[in-house]
Write an enzyme that holds these catalytic residues in place. Structure first.
Site: not given
Length: 864
Positions: A237-238
């Site tokens: 995920d970012w």
């Protein structure tokens, strides 16, 4: 750093020879291929013909490459709305639409669907996921991913796994039994990967049993790649990567976003120090190259321009989705459907606001967003009137689309500078700062995550002025609000009204990085034009310490305003109007500021004063439908007083038209609850442990999530899982179970009859109940839920009086199994299982039969 390739589209679509390219890559190039170069793109190696590919959010629609001032997109109904359709064929159509939208945005990879499990209704991102049930989530996800695959676009189911709350989401340690992990939280991913052609998976932010998911060898190597045999790409995920060696060794292929924080030169150093083997690096690079090769096959050129699609057929699909997702919770005395020819009052805080999407990374700029008022107005043929009642906002309603530029366009002008302002310009003291650029903007919630200008100061400090005019239609006292990630001042006709520079207070805006909304008021006259100016400085101009672990770049600003309305006056006005009309559509609910990535809700209640409004209007006119828009359940203390209630979710671009179609009977509602609707928060087992405490959260309810707990504890929900009424009625009968000899294939057939007066669609739900074992005889068998959804199907548009035969396919081993922790595998235990087929988890008219499992077997993998 590796930069995007400038090679021609023709060369970019050449077939990539992964083995040959891998052999020619230098260690430096390999390391840099394992992270993005910016928010949305992977690295390119032009000398070897490796292009950069584009990734884009997400589960509700394809945004493209910009949070700020993005190209408009098709916004789907939220995840729970899609879950409410119980329709895998429709989910595949959704995938097709997203595939076409991705091509329009030049994206090769879509970051969705979100298929985490809602343990409780308070999760900030609960609206993104499909259901509390792993089978419903998994089968819908498989169809959604397959639809994208049909269009050549890569889906990315997320977040792997146990990413179901926002509180300390990057630091919390999820303590969960392996049984619950496999039966509840991993099952949606397993089903999606088994049937959905999934080329990529995204990891969650949190730790799972002591180790971050992006570094978790058990999850990534033993389960995903080992037991399931998955050979696709795994991305973070970012900002969900926390180290170099641990993530690479555990099997995380791609760190996002870029530029890298943990790879690049750090990874080459780790290889040279023998902390990471070159074989591990090659394995990671191979998966990246395979995804790039797949992306090349789409024919989407590198760094493609972003365009709008917005086709008539897509608008029709979105409208059908919005209506098909609506759940008719209650319809006493057949109040609905309303007659279009009779007088209608539209009342409530969400009536003239398009509550089309939740907040955070799932949100996007829609082609259009139809309000309930607009939808009702388009179909009503009798007298139509409106009353606000009360407000339902947490922060003041956005001002942007109520402003006008100097040349009369909807919105305002945004002027960008390197130099700070000295105050609002005047005729005697004009603004002489060098202007970098001017943009026309309509959305006054501006998040500059991925905005840049080539002439920005080298220190990264810049400023912007948002300016336009506002002409109120009503006189009164108006509240103006300004929330910033950075610093800002709001002026009305040159008067400083709101200052958000010194003594800033941390709030929940901008995913936990921004301030609370600072508010001040001014009396305005109807018809008079006022000049609104906000002078803003980027995040580096603020001394506020952000509450988020994520660096969201340049920051943002949010400008809101509305006329002040006391609840007493608003309710009195609504009641007076309700008494004068034949029918009332009362619109209430939450929205993107109440349900958003970055923060969990603290209560299931509707916004303040909403329940008082509903009770008063119901007393004034019982011929009222209450339309609830929320992504997850809310408390409904007035439900016994209401004759008709619709759960309308966040309906995407066509939300208002979908609501109107159901209210007036153009569409017969067929949605089913994908979440149990509890009477109160305390009825849910997760309410006592739904936050990070001392850095951990205990999944104490184990496998008893949602309806599984309500069944086990004997608690009556307000509305059960799978519940949803229709304007007609259905009966189920003639259950036949055909079990093939020496095969796992079981066919369960049932006759569905429309026993009402109009055509409608019926969802058939099959639940499996385990045998009752004698603990002293089989001590190793754990307690199991009373029943579990295993298969479902939908009969569409069955005519009044007509019947249809529905056949549901069971896998005898898979659908009778539990996770046996004593041997760390699935177990199908011998015994007599009860099959229940009905229209909800609590359907008293469900038809029943039995299924015999003759011997106990254990199995691993995606399926037996």
């Amino acid at each position: 750093m590796i930069i995007p390739s400038t090679q021609s589209p023709a060369s970019a679509t050449a077939t990539l020879d992964v083995d040959a390219v891998l052999a020619k890559l230098t260690l430096k190039e390999k390391a840099e291929l394992l992270s993005g170069i910016d928010f949305w793109h992977t690295a390119a190696v032009p000398r070897l013909g490796i292009p950069s590919i584009r990734l884009s959010d997400g589960p509700n629609g394809v945004r493209g490459t910009r949070f700020f001032n993005s190209v408009p997109s098709a916004c789907l109904p939220c995840g729970t709305a899609i879950g409410a359709t119980f329709d895998t064929a429709l989910a595949r159509e959704i995938g097709h639409l997203l595939g076409d939208e991705a091509r329009a945005k030049g994206a090769h990879v879509v970051l969705g669907p979100t298929i985490n499990i809602q343990r409780l209704a308070l999760g900030g991102r609960g609206f993104e996921s499909f259901s509390e049930d792993p089978a419903l989530s998994g089968f819908l996800a498989a169809s959604y991913c397959a639809g994208l695959d049909d269009k050549g676009i890569a889906a990315t189911p997320k977040h792997f796994t146990c990413n179901d709350m926002e509180h300390e989401r990057m630091a919390v340690d999820v303590i969960v039994t392996k049984r619950a992990l496999h039966e509840i939280y991993l099952t949606p991913f397993r089903l999606a990967i088994a049937d959905g052609h999934v080329p990529a998976v995204m990891t969650s932010y949190s730790k799972v049993n002591g180790t971050h998911a992006s570094e978790n060898t058990y999850l990534l190597e033993k389960v995903l790649r080992g037991s399931w045999g998955y050979n696709g790409l795994v991305m973070s995920d970012w900002f969900g990567t926390y180290g170099t060696s641990e993530a690479v060794n555990a099997g995380l292929d791609l760190e996002m976003p870029g530029p890298s924080r943990f790879r690049g030169s750090l990874l080459t150093h780790a290889v040279n120090a023998n902390k990471v083997s070159i074989r591990a690096v090659n394995d990671r690079v191979r998966n990246v190259l395979e995804l790039v090769k797949r992306a090349q096959a789409t024919g989407i050129p590198e760094n493609a321009p972003e365009n709008e699609l917005n086709r008539p057929e897509d608008r029709q699909l979105l409208r059908r989705l919005a209506a098909d997702a609506i759940v008719l919770l209650k319809n006493d005395d057949q109040v609905l459907p309303f007659a279009p020819s009779k007088s209608v009052a539209v009342i409530g805080p969400t009536s003239r606001i398009a509550t089309y999407c939740g907040g955070g990374s799932a949100s996007l700029n829609p082609y259009e967003a139809v309000t309930p008022w607009e939808g009702i107005e388009a179909q009503a043929k009798g007298a139509l009137s409106f009353a606000q009642g009360v407000y339902g906002h947490q922060m003041l309603p956005l001002l942007g689309k109520r402003m006008r530029t100097d040349d009369g366009q909807v919105g305002f002008s945004l002027r960008v500078y390197n130099d700070p302002p000295t105050g609002p310009p005047t005729p005697s003291s004009p603004d002489t700062r060098p202007l970098l650029e001017t943009k026309h903007v309509t959305d006054s919630n501006m998040f500059f995550v991925d905005y840049n200008h080539p002439d920005f100061n080298k220190n990264g400090i810049w400023y912007a002025d948002a300016e336009g005019t506002f002409t109120p239609t009503e006189s009164g006292l108006y509240d103006f609000g300004l929330s910033v990630h950075g610093t800002g001042r709001l002026y009305v006709d040159g008067e400083l009204l709101v200052e958000n520079v010194e003594n800033q207070r941390l709030g929940t805006s901008f995913l936990g990085s921004g301030t609370v909304e600072e508010v001040n008021s001014k009396t305005l006259e109807a018809g008079k034009t006022y000049r609104i100016l906000v002078q803003w400085g980027c995040s580096k101009t603020s001394n506020l310490v952000a509450g988020s672990m994520i660096d969201f770049g340049h920051g943002g600003m949010r400008i809101g305003a509305c006329r002040r309305l006391t609840p007493e006056d608003g309710i009195a006005e609504a009641v007076a109007l309700a008494k004068t009309v034949d029918q009332v559509v009362l619109c209430v609910g939450l929205g993107a500021e109440w349900e958003s990535e970055g923060e969990d809700r603290v209560t299931m209640d509707l916004p303040p004063n909403t329940d008082n409004l509903v009770a008063a209007v119901l007393a004034a006119n019982p011929n009222t439908v209450v339309v609830v828009q929320s992504g997850t359940p809310v408390t409904l203390p007035w439900v016994g007083q209401a004759k008709a209630v619709l759960q309308a979710w966040y309906g995407g671009n066509e939300t208002g038209n979908g609501i109107a179609d159901v209210v007036f009977g153009a569409v017969n509602p067929a949605g089913k609850l994908p979440l149990t609707y509890p009477r109160r928060l305390e009825d849910n087992p997760a309410h006592v442990n739904y936050r990070s405490e001392a850095g951990r959260v205990l999944y104490g309810e184990d496998v008893y999530v949602g309806y599984r707990y309500f069944d086990r504890a004997g608690i009556e929900p307000l509305f059960p899982f799978g519940h949803g009424l229709s304007y007609t009625s259905f009966s189920l009968e003639d259950l036949v179970i055909s079990q093939a000899e020496a095969s796992n294939d079981v066919q369960v057939s049932v006759k569905v009859t429309n026993t009402g007066a109009v055509a409608g669609s019926c969802t058939v739900q099959l639940y499996v109940a385990p045998p009752v074992w004698e603990p002293r005889r089989v001590p190793a068998v754990p307690q199991r839920p009373s029943q579990e959804l295993r298969v479902f199907d939908k009969v569409h548009d069955l005519a009044a009086g007509a019947s249809a035969q529905v056949t549901l396919n069971l896998d005898a081993k898979r659908d009778t199994s539990y996770w046996d922790e004593t041997v760390d595998s699935w177990c199908s235990r011998e015994g007599l299982y009860r099959i229940r087929v009905g229209q909800s988890s609590r359907d008293v008219n469900a038809v029943e039969g039995t299924l015999t499992i003759k011997e106990t077997t254990h199995w691993q993998g995606l399926s037996p």
